[in-house]
Scaffold this motif. Structure first.
Motif, short mmCIF file in Angstrom:
data_model
loop_
_atom_site.label_atom_id
_atom_site.label_comp_id
_atom_site.label_asym_id
_atom_site.label_seq_id
_atom_site.Cartn_x
_atom_site.Cartn_y
_atom_site.Cartn_z
N VAL A 61 0.85 -1.19 0.00
CA VAL A 61 0.00 0.00 0.00
C VAL A 61 0.89 1.24 0.00
O VAL A 61 1.76 1.38 0.86
N ASP A 157 0.16 -2.14 -4.81
CA ASP A 157 -1.08 -2.80 -5.22
C ASP A 157 -2.21 -1.78 -5.25
O ASP A 157 -3.22 -2.00 -5.92
N ILE A 158 -2.05 -0.68 -4.52
CA ILE A 158 -3.00 0.41 -4.53
C ILE A 158 -2.28 1.67 -4.05
O ILE A 158 -1.34 1.59 -3.25
N LEU A 160 -2.96 5.43 -2.28
CA LEU A 160 -3.93 6.17 -1.47
C LEU A 160 -3.39 7.56 -1.15
O LEU A 160 -2.18 7.73 -0.93
N ASN A 302 -10.80 7.85 -9.29
CA ASN A 302 -10.85 6.86 -8.22
C ASN A 302 -11.41 5.54 -8.72
O ASN A 302 -12.45 5.52 -9.40
N ASP A 303 -10.72 4.46 -8.37
CA ASP A 303 -11.21 3.13 -8.72
C ASP A 303 -12.57 2.89 -8.05
O ASP A 303 -12.74 3.12 -6.85
N ALA A 306 -12.55 -0.06 -5.23
CA ALA A 306 -11.75 0.31 -4.07
C ALA A 306 -12.37 1.48 -3.31
O ALA A 306 -12.33 1.53 -2.08
N ALA A 339 -0.25 5.79 -9.63
CA ALA A 339 -1.15 4.66 -9.91
C ALA A 339 -1.18 4.34 -11.40
O ALA A 339 -1.19 3.16 -11.79
N VAL A 344 -2.29 0.37 -11.23
CA VAL A 344 -3.02 -0.10 -10.04
C VAL A 344 -4.11 0.91 -9.69
O VAL A 344 -4.11 2.04 -10.16
N PRO A 345 -5.06 0.51 -8.81
CA PRO A 345 -6.14 1.42 -8.41
C PRO A 345 -5.62 2.60 -7.59
O PRO A 345 -4.60 2.50 -6.89
N LEU A 346 -6.38 3.68 -7.66
CA LEU A 346 -6.14 4.88 -6.86
C LEU A 346 -7.41 5.21 -6.10
O LEU A 346 -8.51 5.10 -6.65
N PHE A 402 -6.66 -2.03 3.22
CA PHE A 402 -6.09 -2.71 2.06
C PHE A 402 -4.87 -3.54 2.39
O PHE A 402 -4.32 -4.21 1.51
#
Length: 404
Positions: A61, A157-158, A160, A302-303, A306, A339, A344-346, A402
Motif C-alpha cells: 500500500v 497494489d493500490i 492512497l 478513483n477506482d 476500491a 497509480a 493499479v487502483p487509486l 487494504f
C-alpha cells in the motif's frame, strides 16, 4: 515518546518552502522517520522521500503526501503565520505560505506512520510512504517516477492519498470515478512590433492583442461548451511592457485549463488555439503566436470498487454520514501518475478543515464563498483540531483496509 503532531504542524506551517526547494521540510520528515525506525531514501526526484515499513507477506500500500507551499503572502493573522520568503523559478523574491494544506498532509502521514509502526501485530504487508515535492507545479510525482521510485521500492497494489479542503472538520469527501479534473498549463506568447508610445500606428501592439485575446477566451466556456459539461479557462497571468511610453514587442499570457476527460481536453485546447491565432491575425501580427504547454495533468480517477470498499470502512470507523460525495473538483492533482504508471487502483479523498459551526453558519447565510477561505487563499487556515486527528485516522483506516 509520541510525536507532538500539533507542534510539528505549526513548525511546518511557519517554514513553508516552494516546489523542489523542500529541503528543510524533507529534513524534518527524515528526522521523524529516524525516530520511528523506518527505512527511507531521500533526494528522490530532487527533494522527495520514500519510506518503507515491511511487515511480512501481504499487499503493498502506497500512502502519499505532498510537501510544497505556494508564493502567497499569508494574511490569516495566526500566531504561527508564515513570514517566509523564497525565490521563484524566475528569480523573483516572493512570500511563501502553506496556502493549500500540504503541511497538514505531511503531518498526518507522519502521525499515521507512527501508529502503523506501533500496531504491526495487527496487520501484514508493506507500506510505502511517499513524501512528494512540487505538486503545485504538477511535476513532483513524475520527477520521482523518472528517478526510479517505482523500481527502487516495492511496487504498489493500490495508491492512497488525501487533501484537506473547506469542508466541515470531521467530514470526508470521496466519490468513485473522476474526483478531480485534468488540467493543462499554457504559456502563450503574442508577438507584435514594438515602438514609441507616441507612434502606435508604426507598431503592432501586443498589449491590445493580449487584451482582446483574454476577453475572447472567456467566451469558450460561456458560448462553446455545453452548459451540462465542465470546463474552466482561466488567464492567471499577463505580462507585457516595462514603461508607459514604450509599446513592447511581445506579451505573455499564462493559462490554466480544466476538463473532466481527454475528449473535453482536446475540444477546449482546439478552441483556445483557434482564439489565440485568430486574435493575433486580427491584430495584424506578422508572426504566429507561440503556444507552449508547461504542464499537463490527467484526471484524478478513483477506482470504483476500491472507493466503495474504503467508503464503507470510513463509515464503520467514523459513523454513518461522515462520508459525502463532494462532486468533481475542478482543481487538479499529480498523485494519479503513481497509480497510472504502476497500473493499479487509486483512491484519493478530501477531508474537512473548517470549524463545523463556522461552516454551518456560512451555509445558513449563503456566504460560504465569501466567509470560508479556499485552498490557495491567503486566508486559508484549517482548524488544527479535529482536522489533524481526522487526517491521521483516515490514513490509518485506509491503509489497514487494504493491508493483510
Amino acid at each position: 515518546m509520541t510525536i507532538d503532531l500539533e507542534a510539528l504542524y505549526i513548525d511546518l506551517h511557519r517554514h513553508p518552502e516552494l516546489s523542489f526547494q523542500e529541503t528543510r521540510t524533507a529534513g524534518v520528515v527524515t528526522a521523524h522517520l529516524d525516530r520511528l525506525g523506518i527505512e527511507y531514501e531521500e533526494g528522490i526526484g530532487k527533494t522527495g522521500i520514500a519510506a518503507v515499513i515491511r511487515n511480512g507477506d501481504g499487499p503493498v500500500v502506497w500512502l502519499r503526501a505532498d510537501m510544497d507551499a505556494l508564493p502567497v503572502k499569508e494574511l490569516t493573522g495566526l500566531e504561527y503565520a508564515s513570514t517566509a520568503r523564497g525565490t521563484d523559478p524566475a528569480g523573483n523574491d516572493v512570500p511563501v505560505m502553506h496556502a493549500c494544506g500540504h503541511d497538514l498532509h505531511v503531518t498526518s502521514l507522519i502521525g499515521a506512520l507512527e501508529r502503523l509502526v506501533a500496531t504491526t501485530d495487527e496487520w501484514s504487508g508493506t507500506i510505502v510512504a511517499v513524501f512528494q515535492p512540487a505538486e503545485e507545479y504538477g511535476a513532483g510525482s513524475q520527477a520521482m517516477i523518472a528517478d526510479g521510485v517505482l523500481d527502487r521500492f516495492p511496487r504498489p497494489d493500490i495508491v492512497l492519498g488525501q487533501h484537506v479542503t473547506p469542508l466541515p472538520a470531521g467530514t470526508i469527501g470521496v466519490r468513485p470515478g473522476t474526483q478531480m479534473a485534468a488540467s493543462d498549463g499554457l504559456t502563450v506568447t503574442l508577438l507584435g512590433r514594438g515602438g514609441h508610445g507616441s507612434r502606435p500606428h508604426s507598431t503592432i501592439d501586443p498589449v491590445v492583442m493580449a487584451a482582446a485575446t483574454v476577453m475572447r477566451l472567456q467566451t469558450i466556456v460561456s458560448r462553446e461548451v455545453d452548459p451540462r459539461d465542465v470546463a474552466v479557462v482561466t488567464v492567471g497571468s499577463i505580462h507585457a511592457g516595462l514603461k508607459n511610453n514604450i509599446i513592447p514587442a511581445e506579451a505573455k499570457l499564462e493559462l490554466s485549463l480544466r476538463y473532466p476527460d481527454d475528449e473535453a481536453r482536446a475540444r477546449v485546447l482546439e478552441k483556445v488555439e483557434r482564439v489565440v491565432r485568430a486574435e493575433a491575425q486580427a491584430s495584424g501580427a506578422e508572426e504566429e503566436p507561440v503556444i507552449a504547454v508547461d504542464h499537463s495533468l490527467p484526471p484524478t480517477i478513483n477506482d470504483v470498487h476500491a472507493t466503495a470498499r474504503l467508503t464503507l470502512a470510513f463509515d464503520n470507523a467514523f459513523g454513518e454520514g461522515t462520508v459525502i460525495d463532494p462532486g468533481m473538483f475542478t482543481g487538479s492533482e499529480d498523485v494519479s501518475w503513481f497509480a497510472r504508471e504502476a497500473g493499479v487502483p487509486l483512491v484519493f479523498w478530501f477531508w474537512g478543515g473548517v470549524d463545523p459551526q463556522t461552516f454551518a453558519a456560512a451555509k445558513a447565510g449563503g456566504t460560504i464563498d465569501r466567509d470560508i477561505p479556499t485552498n490557495h487563499s491567503p486566508f486559508f487556515a484549517p482548524v488544527i483540531h479535529p482536522t489533524l486527528e481526522r487526517g491521521v485516522d483516515a490514513l490509518v483506516v485506509a491503509a489497514r483496509e487494504f493491508l493483510g
